[in-house]
Design an enzyme around this catalytic site. Structure first.
Site, PDB file in Angstrom:
ATOM      1  CD  GLU A   1      52.653  12.384   9.251  1.00  0.00           C
ATOM      2  OE1 GLU A   1      52.948  12.702   8.169  1.00  0.00           O
ATOM      3  OE2 GLU A   1      53.321  11.987  10.085  1.00  0.00           O
TER       4      GLU A   1
ATOM      5  CG  ASP B   1      54.631   4.264   6.982  1.00  0.00           C
ATOM      6  OD1 ASP B   1      54.453   4.701   8.229  1.00  0.00           O
ATOM      7  OD2 ASP B   1      55.662   4.652   6.171  1.00  0.00           O
TER       8      ASP B   1
HETATM    9  C1  6LW Z   1      55.014   8.409   6.286  1.00  0.00           C
HETATM   10  C2  6LW Z   1      54.304   9.413   7.133  1.00  0.00           C
HETATM   11  C3  6LW Z   1      55.294   9.683   8.491  1.00  0.00           C
HETATM   12  O1  6LW Z   1      54.608   8.599   5.071  1.00  0.00           O
HETATM   13  O2  6LW Z   1      56.626   8.956   7.959  1.00  0.00           O
HETATM   14  O3  6LW Z   1      55.754  11.304   9.614  1.00  0.00           O
HETATM   15  C4  6LW Z   1      56.487   8.801   6.300  1.00  0.00           C
HETATM   16  N1  6LW Z   1      55.080  10.382   9.353  1.00  0.00           N
HETATM   17  O4  6LW Z   1      53.100   8.968   7.761  1.00  0.00           O
HETATM   18  C5  6LW Z   1      57.371   7.651   6.202  1.00  0.00           C
HETATM   19  O5  6LW Z   1      57.013   6.337   6.746  1.00  0.00           O
END
Ligand code: 6LW
Length: 538
Positions: free
Chosen positions: A187, A15
């Site tokens: 996301e 991330d």
């Molecule tokens: C992060 C999100 C993700 O917040 O994993 O599924 C999470 N995607 O973008 C944790 O890294």
């Protein structure tokens, strides 16, 4: 011209978020339940990175008590505005836990200290913040859709932040729920303004095999946003599971001093089958613009192994870039503990540590006496030389950790052995009068179930230090032990395919570290870790 080698940050650095201030670039990644949290890296050319501190580095700033593995600190966003660094992030616990939520921290020096959190009235994860040129500030993030169209449907929301009161004000605008009908988990949103147009970059498909980066644009920050017909603008899912890099997504953009554009994003490198023990790593991708849209890895369409960075100087790989080999001294920023600062149970002693043993074990979602570093190389040797007068039931060892439920341990245990009757005893086969048999055990804990992989008995002076070794060659992790200075002897070989997050669930890569536990009993034992070496083998 200097070439950046991908991954930019090997090991569990997922991330990534990046910003530039004049000639300086800063980058932060997620850390979940590890402490200190949210490492801050600095670079002047995008190629060589040095860690300069952590955002979350003192007790009281955030409370991680009882937060299970792969909870804790999720995807952060780092921005700089008007002389202040802003970090917005989520502490993930459980929906019904009052601590769960999104917060902002600020600092004038990115190395710290960072402020205490200001909590925002916003649910969901992956918050980001955008400073418009009209002085308004917009927070955005992702959460489960209020009316799910289908399972796992998330949506990206945008709301204004009142900087004076640090509260979200005005209506919430739902601006995006993914570019593609059949993918879920919109996301990791980030807003940018480029030549008067607002761009929304977002991940979709989930942070695994189907991960992808999409982009949309609008004339107003609150939308309506129109997706790029070329979406997703980066993904590796069509390359299949044999691709050297999979799961690419969660990108953040930065414009370099020379006007060029770049993205940092996460991806995984499978090896020994579809297993990525190093976790989600940070990669660099060049970006150009065509017809008002960003193009990732132009002409290539995938994350390159090497990236030409025309303005970069000579490469100096920092510690977090896997550039170090040998003893990891106490002051090294790679050291991490679980949930609370290591200072509570560890004090520096020469090249190593004195670990105050705790009853807490690695299976507890608390703070065991554990100090570890990320596994950043597929082939490596980690050696810890330990010394302790162990009472019955006390262990000091080396662990390869994914989570409370999934790890491998090789440890010296205080449970007595009998040197004179054990045919594996001693390098000379006999035990002298001052000698004592010490049992070394290797245990695999998988989905919370423990299996003994091997045992051996060491003899030698009772206070002789013991060197424990994890020697990883691909997915085979040989676990060895020996009286320090003697040839180490094999205890067991663990198949590490059982430990990557693909096998266990969760979001983490592996850590390797030392620990000392009395397995629930009261204890006053101090375990010496005389040295801890991390030696890449390739
Ligand atoms: C992060 C999100 C993700 O917040 O994993 O599924 C999470 N995607 O973008 C944790 O890294």
């Amino acid at each position: 011209m200097t070439v950046a080698r991908n991954p930019l940050l090997p090991g569990c650095y997922p991330d990534p978020t990046i910003c530039r201030v004049g000639p300086d670039y800063y980058l932060v990644t997620s850390t979940f339940e590890y402490a200190p949290g949210l490492p801050v890296f600095h670079s002047v050319d995008l190629v060589s990175w040095e860690q300069i501190g952590h955002v979350v580095d003192r007790p009281g700033q955030l409370d991680f008590a009882g937060i299970g593995s792969s909870g804790g600190l999720y995807a952060p966003t780092l921005r700089h505005h008007d002389g202040v660094f802003w970090l917005i992030c989520t502490l993930v616990t459980r929906q019904d836990d009052a601590r769960d939520g999104n917060f902002v921290m600020t600092a004038t020096d990115p190395a710290g200290p960072w402020s205490d959190p200001v909590w925002l009235d916003a649910d969901g994860i992956d918050p980001s913040i955008f400073f418009d040129d009209d002085g308004r500030v917009w927070v955005h993030g992702t959460r489960l859709a209020r009316e799910p169209a289908w399972h796992d449907q998330t949506e990206v929301w945008v709301r204004e932040l009142d900087r004076r009161t640090m509260t979200l004000v005005g209506p919430e605008h739902v601006v995006w729920n993914g570019a593609l009908k059949d993918v879920v988990w919109a996301e990791a949103p980030h807003l940018y303004k480029v030549e008067g147009t607002y761009y929304l970059l977002a991940a979709e498909g989930g942070t695994e095999f189907h991960h992808a980066v999409s982009v949309a644009r609008a004339d107003s920050v609150t939308g309506p946003y129109t997706g790029n017909k070329g979406n997703p603008i980066l993904t590796h899912r069509h390359l299949g599971r044999e691709s050297d890099v999979v799961g690419t997504g969660h990108a953040d953009l930065v414009q370099a001093v020379d006007g060029s554009w770049w993205a940092v994003l996460l991806g995984m490198r499978p090896y020994g089958g579809y297993h990525y023990n190093l976790g989600r790593e940070t990669f660099l991708v060049p970006v150009t613009w065509e017809d008002g849209w960003p193009v990732f890895a132009p002409g290539v369409g995938r994350v390159p192994t090497e990236v030409d960075v025309p303005f970069a100087g000579p490469v100096h790989l920092g510690l977090a870039q896997g550039g170090a080999s040998g003893v990891v001294p106490p002051g090294d920023l790679r050291w991490t503990s679980l949930r609370r600062p290591a200072a509570e149970f560890a004090s520096a002693s020469g090249d190593g540590w004195d670990l105050t043993m705790r009853p807490t074990t690695l299976a507890d979602p608390e703070t065991p006496a554990f100090l570890g570093v990320r596994q950043q190389h597929m082939d490596l040797d980690v050696r810890a030389t330990v010394r302790a007068d162990l009472a019955d039931g006390e262990d000091v060892g080396l662990a390869v950790r994914q989570s409370e439920d999934d790890h491998v341990r090789v440890f010296v245990t205080g449970t007595a052995g009998t040197a004179s009757t054990d045919d594996t005893a001693g390098t000379d086969g006999t035990a002298g009068t001052d000698d004592e048999a010490r049992r070394v055990v290797a245990v695999l804990r998988r989905a919370g179930v423990e299996t003994t992989l091997g045992e051996l008995t060491l003899t030698g002076a009772a206070d002789a230090p013991v060197t424990l070794t994890v020697s990883a060659r691909g997915q085979d992790y040989a676990l060895l032990a020996g009286v320090a200075g003697d040839e180490p002897r094999p205890v067991a070989v663990a198949d590490a395919r059982t430990l990557d997050s693909g096998a266990t669930g969760g979001f983490l890569g592996l850590w390797i570290g030392v620990y000392a536990t009395s397995n629930g009993r009261p204890t006053a034992t101090i375990a010496q870790v005389q040295r801890f070496e991390y030696v890449p083998a390739t």
